[in-house]
Design a protein around this motif. Structure first.
Motif, short mmCIF file in Angstrom:
data_model
loop_
_atom_site.label_atom_id
_atom_site.label_comp_id
_atom_site.label_asym_id
_atom_site.label_seq_id
_atom_site.Cartn_x
_atom_site.Cartn_y
_atom_site.Cartn_z
N ILE A 153 8.33 18.92 3.79
CA ILE A 153 8.27 17.45 3.78
C ILE A 153 7.40 17.01 2.61
O ILE A 153 6.26 17.47 2.48
CB ILE A 153 7.68 16.93 5.11
N PRO A 154 7.88 16.11 1.74
CA PRO A 154 7.08 15.69 0.59
C PRO A 154 5.88 14.84 1.01
O PRO A 154 5.88 14.22 2.08
CB PRO A 154 8.06 14.87 -0.25
N ALA A 214 11.85 10.53 -1.78
CA ALA A 214 11.71 11.16 -0.46
C ALA A 214 12.70 10.56 0.53
O ALA A 214 13.28 11.28 1.36
CB ALA A 214 10.28 10.98 0.05
N ALA A 215 12.92 9.24 0.46
CA ALA A 215 13.85 8.58 1.38
C ALA A 215 15.28 9.02 1.13
O ALA A 215 16.08 9.14 2.08
CB ALA A 215 13.74 7.06 1.23
N ARG A 216 15.62 9.29 -0.12
CA ARG A 216 16.99 9.69 -0.45
C ARG A 216 17.25 11.16 -0.15
O ARG A 216 18.31 11.52 0.36
CB ARG A 216 17.26 9.42 -1.94
N GLU A 217 16.29 12.00 -0.48
CA GLU A 217 16.53 13.44 -0.42
C GLU A 217 16.16 14.07 0.92
O GLU A 217 16.70 15.12 1.27
CB GLU A 217 15.75 14.14 -1.54
N ILE A 261 13.32 21.95 10.47
CA ILE A 261 12.15 22.21 9.63
C ILE A 261 10.92 21.62 10.33
O ILE A 261 10.93 20.47 10.78
CB ILE A 261 12.31 21.55 8.24
N ASP A 262 9.84 22.40 10.43
CA ASP A 262 8.61 21.92 11.07
C ASP A 262 7.96 20.82 10.24
O ASP A 262 7.95 20.87 9.01
CB ASP A 262 7.61 23.07 11.23
N ALA A 263 7.40 19.83 10.94
CA ALA A 263 6.64 18.76 10.29
C ALA A 263 5.30 18.61 11.03
O ALA A 263 5.09 17.65 11.77
CB ALA A 263 7.42 17.45 10.32
#
Length: 345
Positions: free
Chosen positions: A10-11, A36-39, A227-229
């Motif tokens: 996560i960026p 970040a919102a797009r990818e 994916i863990d956040a």
């Protein structure tokens, strides 16, 4: 229409320049938010400027509330309100996967007076909050709500610039939005592997600002992999919701997420940043339509998704006491699960 890439992390975006940086610095931050919102559709936000003491007070009073006897908490049962405010007992919510959630919560929103015209007219999401008889609870929660909502306004301006719009492009839709704050408690569970904390879903609003106390959040990437956040210091986890996906024709991704494998006791505080109830949401000029959805009314979408998730509202629909808006979409109409032929779990 774009979709999140096969990201593995996560960026992180430092948004402090949005409040006191130069024009060039603000544009750099807006570019990072947009990327970040797009990818990914998810990001950590640092440099937000919200004092640690506000969170400490929120966590303390939240723990005091959830430690109350069940009967005391049920005095604020959400089903006793007419505008979806109050205590949510374990198992009340059922997402698209069909499994009840293993958590309890307390839901609130903008606290309007009992003579508010929308509340008097029967709006299902606007009006006064229910507050427990717990000293300091209302004050600590309200301070947190106001601070995080202010951060949300700032982020919305950054997203606006990332879309090539004026910073205040969405301000006119933020006069009385039903932006909901949830206080969520996941109790200790020594065998959590067979039960989700929160089932896979997208968030219904524009975006969400989350502060969790422990790991458990998982995000689905473009390949359908979870994916863990985990928590990152005092950073907020921000994720794009259905409304911004629709407004941007899918350029900003409403990313499917869930809470899984919760063994330790965990608290989470998401504020779902919405726009005014009657706001008509359709792709902005120059953006394509989202397949199958040309336009939605923000509040109607939020209520329809909520009414399909909460048991007490589903029962009221079944009994004919309330009805879903004619534009109601099925659960999981946005996000990766809407893009893929079968859910990944």
């Amino acid at each position: 229409m774009t979709a999140p890439c096969d990201f593995t992390r996560i960026p992180v975006v430092d948004v402090s320049p949005l409040s006191h940086g130069s024009l060039q610095a603000r544009r750099r931050v807006a570019h990072a938010l947009g990327r970040a919102a797009r990818e990914v559709g998810f990001m950590y936000v640092t440099g937000h400027g919200i004092p640690d003491g506000l969170f400490d007070d929120l966590l303390r009073t939240t723990k005091e509330f959830f430690a109350l006897p069940y009967e005391d908490k049920m005095r604020c049962w959400i089903g006793a309100s007419r505008n979806h405010r109050g205590y949510v007992p374990k198992g009340e919510e059922v997402f698209a996967g069909g499994s009840p959630d293993h958590k309890e919560a307390f839901d609130l929103s903008i606290d309007l007076p009992t003579d508010d015209p929308d509340y008097l007219a029967g709006n299902p999401l606007l009006g006064p909050n229910q507050w427990p008889d717990l000293p300091g609870f209302k004050e600590a929660v309200t301070r947190w709500y106001d601070a995080v909502f202010g951060l949300g306004r700032t982020l919305f301006q950054g997203f606006s610039v990332a879309l090539g719009l004026a910073p205040d492009a969405f301000d006119r839709y933020l006069t009385k939005p039903p932006s909901q704050l949830r206080l969520i408690h996941y109790p200790y569970d020594r065998s959590p592997q067979d039960r989700p904390g929160i089932g896979a879903h997208t968030d219904y609003e524009c975006f969400t600002l989350l502060r969790p106390t422990a790991a458990g959040l998982e995000v689905m990437n473009g390949a359908g992999t979870w994916i863990d956040a985990p928590p990152l210091g005092d950073a907020f986890v921000i994720n794009i919701g259905d409304m911004l996906e629709l407004w941007t024709g899918g350029e900003f991704a409403a990313t499917t997420h869930r809470v899984r494998k919760v063994s330790e006791e965990r608290y989470a505080f998401p504020l779902f940043f919405s726009v005014d109830y009657a706001t008509r949401v359709a792709p902005l000029p120059g953006f394509p339509e989202v397949p199958g959805v040309s336009e939605l009314v923000a509040g109607e979408h939020l209520f329809a998704q909520t009414a399909q998730t909460f048991r007490y509202l589903r029962q009221r629909v079944a009994d004919g006491e309330i009805s879903l808006p004619g534009s109601a979409l099925a659960l999981s109409s946005f996000g990766q699960e809407a893009r893929q032929s079968s859910p990944a779990d």
